[in-house]
Design a protein around this motif. Structure first.
Motif, PDB file in Angstrom:
ATOM      1  N   VAL A  57       0.844  -1.208   0.000  1.00  0.00           N
ATOM      2  CA  VAL A  57       0.000   0.000   0.000  1.00  0.00           C
ATOM      3  C   VAL A  57       0.871   1.248   0.000  1.00  0.00           C
ATOM      4  O   VAL A  57       1.761   1.391   0.843  1.00  0.00           O
ATOM      5  CB  VAL A  57      -0.925   0.007   1.242  1.00  0.00           C
ATOM      6  CG1 VAL A  57      -1.667   1.339   1.347  1.00  0.00           C
ATOM      7  CG2 VAL A  57      -1.901  -1.163   1.192  1.00  0.00           C
ATOM      8  N   LEU A  58       0.614   2.142  -0.937  1.00  0.00           N
ATOM      9  CA  LEU A  58       1.317   3.433  -1.003  1.00  0.00           C
ATOM     10  C   LEU A  58       0.322   4.537  -0.638  1.00  0.00           C
ATOM     11  O   LEU A  58      -0.578   4.857  -1.418  1.00  0.00           O
ATOM     12  CB  LEU A  58       1.855   3.673  -2.418  1.00  0.00           C
ATOM     13  CG  LEU A  58       2.647   4.966  -2.603  1.00  0.00           C
ATOM     14  CD1 LEU A  58       4.035   4.854  -1.969  1.00  0.00           C
ATOM     15  CD2 LEU A  58       2.781   5.330  -4.078  1.00  0.00           C
ATOM     16  N   PRO A  59       0.470   5.130   0.561  1.00  0.00           N
ATOM     17  CA  PRO A  59      -0.447   6.215   0.945  1.00  0.00           C
ATOM     18  C   PRO A  59       0.010   7.531   0.335  1.00  0.00           C
ATOM     19  O   PRO A  59       1.196   7.851   0.378  1.00  0.00           O
ATOM     20  CB  PRO A  59      -0.291   6.264   2.474  1.00  0.00           C
ATOM     21  CG  PRO A  59       1.042   5.658   2.768  1.00  0.00           C
ATOM     22  CD  PRO A  59       1.488   4.841   1.585  1.00  0.00           C
ATOM     23  N   ILE A  60      -0.909   8.299  -0.230  1.00  0.00           N
ATOM     24  CA  ILE A  60      -0.528   9.594  -0.799  1.00  0.00           C
ATOM     25  C   ILE A  60      -1.503  10.679  -0.329  1.00  0.00           C
ATOM     26  O   ILE A  60      -2.647  10.389   0.013  1.00  0.00           O
ATOM     27  CB  ILE A  60      -0.447   9.554  -2.347  1.00  0.00           C
ATOM     28  CG1 ILE A  60      -1.820   9.330  -2.998  1.00  0.00           C
ATOM     29  CG2 ILE A  60       0.551   8.485  -2.798  1.00  0.00           C
ATOM     30  CD1 ILE A  60      -1.805   9.495  -4.523  1.00  0.00           C
ATOM     31  N   PHE A  61      -1.005  11.915  -0.328  1.00  0.00           N
ATOM     32  CA  PHE A  61      -1.804  13.024   0.197  1.00  0.00           C
ATOM     33  C   PHE A  61      -2.357  13.925  -0.902  1.00  0.00           C
ATOM     34  O   PHE A  61      -1.662  14.263  -1.861  1.00  0.00           O
ATOM     35  CB  PHE A  61      -0.966  13.891   1.149  1.00  0.00           C
ATOM     36  CG  PHE A  61      -1.717  15.108   1.637  1.00  0.00           C
ATOM     37  CD1 PHE A  61      -2.905  14.961   2.345  1.00  0.00           C
ATOM     38  CD2 PHE A  61      -1.265  16.392   1.358  1.00  0.00           C
ATOM     39  CE1 PHE A  61      -3.622  16.077   2.777  1.00  0.00           C
ATOM     40  CE2 PHE A  61      -1.973  17.508   1.792  1.00  0.00           C
ATOM     41  CZ  PHE A  61      -3.157  17.350   2.503  1.00  0.00           C
ATOM     42  N   GLY A  62      -3.604  14.306  -0.735  1.00  0.00           N
ATOM     43  CA  GLY A  62      -4.207  15.302  -1.603  1.00  0.00           C
ATOM     44  C   GLY A  62      -5.474  15.829  -0.953  1.00  0.00           C
ATOM     45  O   GLY A  62      -5.969  15.258   0.030  1.00  0.00           O
ATOM     46  N   VAL A  63      -5.981  16.936  -1.474  1.00  0.00           N
ATOM     47  CA  VAL A  63      -7.297  17.437  -1.060  1.00  0.00           C
ATOM     48  C   VAL A  63      -8.210  17.326  -2.275  1.00  0.00           C
ATOM     49  O   VAL A  63      -7.960  17.929  -3.323  1.00  0.00           O
ATOM     50  CB  VAL A  63      -7.220  18.891  -0.547  1.00  0.00           C
ATOM     51  CG1 VAL A  63      -8.618  19.470  -0.362  1.00  0.00           C
ATOM     52  CG2 VAL A  63      -6.442  18.948   0.769  1.00  0.00           C
TER      53      VAL A  63
END
Ligand SMILES: [Zn+2]
Length: 264
Positions: A57-63
């Motif tokens: 799992v690769l967690p990534i940030f965005g809105v």
């Protein structure tokens, strides 16, 4: 290895007791490399914790554009988190589900914040474009973002062709099982720009009435193979090597995504 390049694993907490464990079980058992997109700060915190539970799992940030009004006046609060994220997503514009046009300036402001960060930090972006495909295209040109994943593209073939010409990668998801327009897109994407996704757990819900589980990606791969008149093996191999090519030289991803993809 299977690829789910656009999912929201944090949202399994909303599905019910044990749902996340089942999802992570499927991801491990079927070896599904999963990019878990965030929609705001709390969902990123949760995705980071989930990333600790599973190396696939690769967690990534965005809105997400739906949350843009909440963050438009506090972009400074996002800088540090944005800088730490491996990739940026889910970000973009939505002029289809968001009917209230007074929110559009905030959407643009937040999206442009992330595009500027992606440019400066040389990061891949994972984009939502629903009903705003032309506007997204314009901004991509303005910011010169070289590595782009467009999630669940459903716009016109004209804008699609423009995005193709710019080397954008496309994640094909659950709608390929139901829509001839999406089947056409799945067929037209150049082989080197094809990826797969689920938008789990809630994306598939509008088609299936139940939250999607990770293994759904297998049905999607089958449908993409059918649309392109080829085999599941070819699509699986193509998508894996595409994600590897897209991420290979990325310093943010060399110890995560690239390592996992090369090992399998
Ligand atoms: Zn999504």
């Amino acid at each position: 290895m299977l690829i789910d390049a656009h999912s929201h694993l944090n949202r399994y907490d909303l599905v019910g007791e044990g749902a996340l464990d089942s999802a992570l079980g499927e991801i491990t058992q079927h070896r599904i490399f999963t990019i878990s997109n965030s929609m705001d700060l709390p969902s990123y915190e949760r995705n980071l914790a989930i990333g600790e539970m599973c190396s696939l799992v690769l967690p990534i940030f965005g809105v997400h554009p739906w949350n843009a009004p909440k963050y438009a006046d506090r972009l400074k609060d996002l800088s540090e988190v944005t800088e730490r994220s491996f990739m940026l997503g889910e970000i973009g514009l939505d002029f289809y589900f968001v009917k209230d046009t007074s929110e559009y300036p905030d959407q643009r402001k937040v999206f442009e914040f992330f595009l500027a960060a992606a440019k400066e930090q040389e990061k891949i972006v994972n984009l939502h474009t629903k009903g705003a495909e032309g506007a997204v295209l314009e901004l991509l040109d303005r910011y010169h973002i070289p590595r782009v994943i467009v999630h669940w593209y459903s716009g016109t073939l004209d804008v699609f062709k423009e995005l193709v010409a710019r080397g954008v990668y496309f994640t094909i998801g659950v709608e390929v099982l139901y829509s001839t327009h999406i089947q056409t897109i799945a067929q037209e994407i150049p082989s080197r720009q094809l990826l797969t996704e689920t938008d789990n757990p809630h994306g598939p819900k509008e088609f299936t009435d139940t939250p999607g589980m990770p293994v759904l990606v297998k049905n999607i791969i089958q449908a993409v193979a059918d649309a392109r008149k080829t085999t599941v093996e070819v699509i699986t191999q193509t998508v894996q090597s595409n994600l590897l090519r897209l991420t290979r030289d990325d310093p943010w991803l060399v110890d995560t995504c690239v390592k996992v993809l090369e090992e399998h």
